[in-house]
Design a protein around this motif. Sequence first.
Motif, PDB file in Angstrom:
ATOM      1  N   GLY A  35       0.760  -1.245   0.000  1.00 39.03           N
ATOM      2  CA  GLY A  35       0.000   0.000   0.000  1.00 39.03           C
ATOM      3  C   GLY A  35       0.791   1.295   0.000  1.00 39.03           C
ATOM      4  N   GLU A  91       3.442   4.057   6.367  1.00 35.39           N
ATOM      5  CA  GLU A  91       2.227   3.295   6.037  1.00 35.39           C
ATOM      6  C   GLU A  91       1.296   4.113   5.151  1.00 35.39           C
ATOM      7  N   ASP A  92       0.424   3.419   4.441  1.00 31.62           N
ATOM      8  CA  ASP A  92      -0.599   4.117   3.666  1.00 31.62           C
ATOM      9  C   ASP A  92      -1.748   4.555   4.567  1.00 31.62           C
TER      10      ASP A  92
END
Length: 166
Positions: A35, A91-92
């Motif tokens: 992601g 992180e996404d």
Amino acid sequence: MIPPEEIREHVKKLAQRISKDYKDKNLLLVGILKGSFIFMADLVRELDLDDIEIDFMKVTSYGEGTESSREPKIEADMSINPQGRHVLIVEDIVDTGYSFKSLLEILKARHPASLKTCTLLSKSERREVEVPIDYLGMSIENRWVEGYGLDTNERGRQYPFVGARK
Ligand code: IMP
Ligand code: MG
């Protein structure tokens, strides 16, 4: 939901803060695949830093579906040893918090010089475990989203915007 120009603004603001905080330090960015691949690519190009290393880890939390398994599994580990390095996890999106929680535990055990977290998006309403987010792009409402790296069963990662599923 979030057009490319708005994403760019959030990425720029995050990069400015990170560049300031890691001014005189080495920085090891650890992107969580898949992601975060677009976010990571845009973020590093906005950083005003020289001493940067980039690595990735592949973690799976959802399999096929939109419900967290609550037991994230490492499918591919990073290749740089984080010991003694200033690590920033990228992180996404943070949803229940379980992925960040286990990643933090795993990385802490490897003795980095420091350990911080960065995420473009957060669904705060969905949190089941409290996790520290040092750099947050923006909070979003509790809806499944895709685009800008985020997927629905591996589809939709390519869109330049973040959009809610119909
Ligand atoms: P958590 O462990 O519940 O915090 O889940 C975080 C991971 O779930 C993220 O890294 C995403 O891969 C995935 N995820 C959570 N919400 C969404 C969403 O709305 N769209 C796409 N992926 C999501
Ligand atoms: Mg993910």
